[in-house]
Design a protein around this motif. Structure first.
Motif, mmCIF file in Angstrom:
data_model
loop_
_atom_site.group_PDB
_atom_site.id
_atom_site.type_symbol
_atom_site.label_atom_id
_atom_site.label_comp_id
_atom_site.label_asym_id
_atom_site.label_seq_id
_atom_site.Cartn_x
_atom_site.Cartn_y
_atom_site.Cartn_z
ATOM 1 N N ARG B 151 -39.896 -49.365 -7.233
ATOM 2 C CA ARG B 151 -39.125 -48.643 -8.249
ATOM 3 C C ARG B 151 -39.978 -48.357 -9.479
ATOM 4 N NH1 ARG B 151 -33.769 -52.360 -8.684
ATOM 5 N NH2 ARG B 151 -32.959 -52.010 -6.598
ATOM 6 N N TRP B 152 -40.662 -49.388 -9.949
ATOM 7 C CA TRP B 152 -41.416 -49.249 -11.206
ATOM 8 C C TRP B 152 -42.448 -48.122 -11.125
ATOM 9 C CZ3 TRP B 152 -40.379 -51.620 -15.738
ATOM 10 C CH2 TRP B 152 -41.330 -51.491 -16.753
ATOM 11 N N PHE B 153 -43.073 -47.978 -9.951
ATOM 12 C CA PHE B 153 -44.134 -46.968 -9.830
ATOM 13 C C PHE B 153 -43.637 -45.658 -9.212
ATOM 14 C CE2 PHE B 153 -46.425 -50.893 -10.524
ATOM 15 C CZ PHE B 153 -47.207 -50.490 -11.600
ATOM 16 N N ASN B 154 -42.326 -45.516 -9.136
ATOM 17 C CA ASN B 154 -41.691 -44.312 -8.642
ATOM 18 C C ASN B 154 -41.777 -43.234 -9.719
ATOM 19 O OD1 ASN B 154 -40.068 -42.654 -7.146
ATOM 20 N ND2 ASN B 154 -38.401 -44.135 -6.925
ATOM 21 N N LEU B 155 -42.548 -42.182 -9.476
ATOM 22 C CA LEU B 155 -42.790 -41.140 -10.477
ATOM 23 C C LEU B 155 -43.196 -41.749 -11.818
ATOM 24 C CD1 LEU B 155 -39.977 -38.470 -9.861
ATOM 25 C CD2 LEU B 155 -42.050 -38.887 -8.576
ATOM 26 N N HIS B 156 -44.062 -42.712 -11.790
ATOM 27 C CA HIS B 156 -44.533 -43.341 -13.027
ATOM 28 C C HIS B 156 -45.278 -42.301 -13.863
ATOM 29 C CE1 HIS B 156 -46.442 -45.977 -15.866
ATOM 30 N NE2 HIS B 156 -45.802 -47.018 -15.365
ATOM 31 N N PRO B 157 -44.912 -42.148 -15.141
ATOM 32 C CA PRO B 157 -45.523 -41.073 -15.914
ATOM 33 C C PRO B 157 -47.042 -41.216 -16.070
ATOM 34 C CG PRO B 157 -44.149 -42.477 -17.315
ATOM 35 C CD PRO B 157 -43.880 -42.872 -15.888
ATOM 36 N N GLU B 158 -47.512 -42.448 -16.196
ATOM 37 C CA GLU B 158 -48.945 -42.615 -16.480
ATOM 38 C C GLU B 158 -49.794 -42.672 -15.209
ATOM 39 O OE1 GLU B 158 -49.774 -46.000 -19.022
ATOM 40 O OE2 GLU B 158 -51.941 -45.689 -18.874
ATOM 41 N N PHE B 159 -49.216 -43.126 -14.106
ATOM 42 C CA PHE B 159 -50.056 -43.422 -12.939
ATOM 43 C C PHE B 159 -49.715 -42.584 -11.718
ATOM 44 C CE2 PHE B 159 -49.629 -47.444 -15.400
ATOM 45 C CZ PHE B 159 -50.886 -47.373 -16.000
ATOM 46 N N SER B 160 -49.288 -41.357 -11.927
ATOM 47 C CA SER B 160 -48.971 -40.508 -10.785
ATOM 48 C C SER B 160 -50.116 -39.586 -10.401
ATOM 49 C CB SER B 160 -47.715 -39.689 -11.070
ATOM 50 O OG SER B 160 -46.580 -40.528 -10.989
ATOM 51 N N ASN B 279 -40.348 -55.366 -22.618
ATOM 52 C CA ASN B 279 -39.939 -54.217 -21.814
ATOM 53 C C ASN B 279 -40.715 -54.078 -20.510
ATOM 54 O OD1 ASN B 279 -37.958 -53.238 -23.607
ATOM 55 N ND2 ASN B 279 -39.600 -52.441 -24.918
ATOM 56 N N ASN B 283 -37.474 -57.600 -14.153
ATOM 57 C CA ASN B 283 -36.086 -57.931 -14.452
ATOM 58 C C ASN B 283 -35.592 -59.034 -13.504
ATOM 59 O OD1 ASN B 283 -33.285 -57.985 -14.603
ATOM 60 N ND2 ASN B 283 -33.147 -55.790 -15.079
#
Ligand code: HEM
Ligand code: SF4
Lengths: 146, 545
Positions: B151-160, B279, B283
């Motif tokens: 989930r966290w790396f799903n379309l991650h803004p910095e690492f896509s 942040n 979780n």
């Protein structure tokens, strides 16, 4: 880089014209340039950590997203905006429609598209989702899930 | 079984809608080839001259019977009735029409399936031990962690838009079924001396022309800190990875050039800035919920006086394909789709439906996919294994060859792949023909032979007991032999035996190697253990004499 070399100034969000210098010029002539309220142009290969202590003297920062597959600009934007709390504008130039969502969430505050697109709604591409799955420099109003 | 929430499913639909717009713009000539290539790969779409392939993720290798049926429906409705299970917990459809892709993906999104980041230069589908939750001595089921990290790396803004593809595997079991140290990044669940749960992190593994074993960059990262640690690793890679050289894009080259120590130091330096950011903490409430969602759907049962059926074929099949379960009264059953002479991993829609039905009847409606391109039934009652076997027999899915040397992993090779230097499947067939005697096969036991048709190493020949790599020599097909690679107990890249061997002589060479093994084996010693004890020389001597 060829295109950005020709830019010598850019309009900021208050419609002021801000003079631009290249990253390398800034590094070499910091003493002179830091008094002039200029913006600097950062290319993908430039090491932004070199200017992290000088951000107070920089009016705005321009990041170049010309190369579609070169993702360094996203990390640069993150570091400048989130980690080092640069408060000026971060303008993404040579931007691509399909990457707006990534740029904005990485901390780019405004953009100039490389190509003009006819009949597309930029807003769709800048913000096409109802949720996001991670903390980012700017969650751009998306509800973070988990 | 874990299911996506309505919000998650809606996200999949939003992604399909976005991709559909991109596809339409491309077809209308408003999105150039290069950009569209980069965008379509991020959605698992490969475009070839005559056909288009779509790779769909099977997250952590777990499928429900319902999901498998929807894959069968897709194979019928949009493909030619086939799907291909890959070695990395994905399924590929090879004959997809472009205008139908969005509808195909919408059909799948109803079942929580998608093609997001199944290719391209971003975080790929995260693989887990296919036996997650099932074996004794496991630290924890890896799947809830896979899901949270996915989930966290799903379309991650910095690492896509990384320099290269980024494959992650997570293992929580004693044995490493994921081969995590040949991944760009491998996570091993561990407990530290204070009994806290965390991960050992390994970075920079990979096969291909420059095979490398990932280096340990952190021996213990607390569970709640893993996201920030992964981000720091990717940030260093994103900024410093070799974007200038097509063949050096993967993180393994960066780790090698900087040295593992320096690479780890850079990651650590970055991480010190973020590890306390609330942040970026995993979780833990959500983690607990996921642990419940992934909890095993079975409880131990006492089968009392149950008696195993006596049947020769059954007992052979059982020996090679049934493993003990940590829950009393249950077994783990492995099912191979491989037929002699066919590409491993291919499944017809009919087979998929049969497996879905059998899974429903015998395995709590859950199936797993493995890197040996087999299907695992994770929850079969011991007193129903025989019934399951009978059904599998009926459908031709219970070949006793499974789990023996005859179950070869071969890539498509020159018969089907443009990049190939040599054939693969015909070599596999010839090996199978050479070792066609069940008694010998049983005597040899589980010995892996993997055959790749070129250095892209799709068949993972480096980590097999006997690895064959196809190459060209003076216009003829030759095979380089590597021996004693493994990943299960430790990660070892196979050693090169010597000069490559011609296609004509390669089967003899394989037979000689097997014979040297049998001659030197003490009791049930594995191939790799014999190799460690006697070294490469006896093999070399016999093959090249
Ligand atoms: C039995 C059939 C095949 C096997 C076992 C196999 C195995 C694999 C695997 C496991 C991967 C990594 C995919 C992933 O990330 O999940 C891969 C990628 C790749 N395969 Fe194969 N493959 C097969 C068919 C083919 C064919 C038919 C071709 C050539 C037309 C091919 C060429 C490639 C290439 C170029 C990649 C790298 C793609 C990338 O950038 O991810 N493979 N293959
Ligand atoms: S290993 Fe080479 S020949 Fe075999 S499928 Fe992969 S790319 Fe093709």
């Amino acid at each position: 880089m060829s295109e950005i070399l020709q830019i010598e100034s850019i309009l900021n969000k208050d419609y002021e014209s801000v003079n631009l210098v290249l990253f390398q010029e800034w590094i070499e002539s910091f003493d002179k340039l830091s008094k002039l309220a200029v913006g600097i142009i950062v290319g993908p290969s430039d090491d932004v950590s070199l200017i992290k202590d000088e951000l107070d003297f920089i009016k705005l920062i321009v990041l170049d997203f010309n190369n579609f597959d070169d993702g360094r600009g996203y990390s640069q934007a993150y570091l400048l905006s989130k980690r080092w709390q640069f408060t000026g504008e971060i303008i993404g130039i040579n931007a691509h429609l399909d990457q707006l969502q990534f740029m904005i969430r990485s901390g780019v505050t405004s953009y100039v598209l490389l190509d003009s697109y006819v009949g597309v709604n930029e807003e769709d591409y800048a913000n096409g989702f109802s949720i996001c799955y991670q903390e980012a420099a700017n969650n751009s109003g998306l509800q973070k899930k988990y | 079984m874990y299911q996506y929430s309505p919000e998650d499913s809606n996200f999949l639909v939003e992604r399909v809608n976005q991709f559909e717009k991109q596809l339409k713009r491309h077809l209308a000539g408003d999105l150039d080839d290069a950009k569209f290539r980069s965008l379509r790969l991020r959605n698992g779409l490969y475009m070839e001259l005559h056909a288009h392939m779509l790779r769909v993720a099977i997250p952590y290798g777990t499928l429900s019977s319902t999901q498998l049926r929807s894959l069968a429906d897709v194979a019928d409705k949009y493909d030619r009735g086939f799907g291909h299970f890959t070695t990395r917990q994905n399924i590929q459809f090879n004959w997809i029409e472009l205008p139908e892709i969005a509808n195909l993906l919408r059909d799948l999104s109803d079942e929580g399936l998608h093609a997001i980041q199944t290719s391209g230069k971003a975080t790929r589908n995260i693989t887990a031990d296919p036996l997650s939750g099932l074996t004794d001595g496991e630290i924890e089921d890896a799947r809830p962690y896979c899901e949270l990290i996915r989930r966290w790396f799903n379309l991650h803004p910095e690492f896509s838009w990384l320099p290269g593809k980024f494959k992650i595997a997570i293992n929580g079991a004693k044995l490493d079924e994921t081969a995590l140290r040949i991944h760009d990044l491998g996570l091993r669940l561990v407990r530290n001396s204070e009994d806290q749960l965390g991960f050992s992190v390994f970075v920079g593994g990979g096969l291909g022309a420059a095979a490398m074993i990932a280096a340990e960059t952190a021996s213990f990262v607390k569970v709640e800190d893993i996201l920030s640690y992964l981000e720091s690793t990717m940030r260093v890679y994103n900024l410093k990875g070799r974007r200038d050289h097509q063949k050096k894009l993967r993180i393994k080259f960066l780790v090698r050039e900087l040295g593992a120590d320096e690479f780890s130091r850079l990651v650590d330096e970055d991480w010190q800035q973020t590890k306390n950011d609330p942040n970026l903490k995993l979780n833990l409430v959500e983690l607990e919920q996921l642990k419940k969602d992934f909890a095993l759907p079975i409880k131990s049962i006492n089968l009392g006086g149950f008696e195993e059926k006596v049947d020769f074929n059954y007992s052979i099949w059982k020996k090679n394909n049934v493993r003990s379960h940590k829950i009393n009264g249950f077994s783990i059953v492995n099912i191979s789709l491989t037929k002699l002479g066919a590409a491993p991993g291919d499944a017809t829609s009919e087979q998929m439906r049969i497996l879905a039905d059998l899974g429903e009847k015998y395995s709590a409606s859950e199936l797993r996919t493995t890197k040996r391109q087999t299907i695992v039934f994770p929850y079969v009652r011991k007193d129903q294994v025989y019934d399951l076997w009978q059904s599998l027999e009926k459908y031709g899915l219970a070949s006793p060859h499974q789990g023996t040397l005859a179950q070869i992993v071969a890539c498509p090779g020159r018969d089907y792949c443009d990049l190939a230097k040599a054939v693969s499947i015909p070599i596999a067939t010839r090996v199978q023909e050479r070792f066609n005697d069940m008694k010998t096969l049983l005597d040899i036991g589980d010995l892996n032979i993997n055959i790749s048709g070129c250095e892209n190493s799709c068949a993972h020949h480096h980590i097999a007991d006997i690895g064959l790599l196809g190459m060209q020599k003076n216009g003829e097909e030759y095979y380089q032999i590597t021996l004693a690679g493994e990943t299960l107990h430790e990660t070892v890249i196979g050693k090169k035996l010597g000069p490559s061997v011609s296609g004509e002589n390669i089967i003899d060479a394989v037979e000689i190697i097997v014979n040297v093994y049998l001659k030197n084996r003490i009791d049930q010693e594995r191939f790799t253990d014999v190799f460690k004890r006697i070294g490469i020389a006896p093999f070399k001597e016999k093959v090249y004499e």
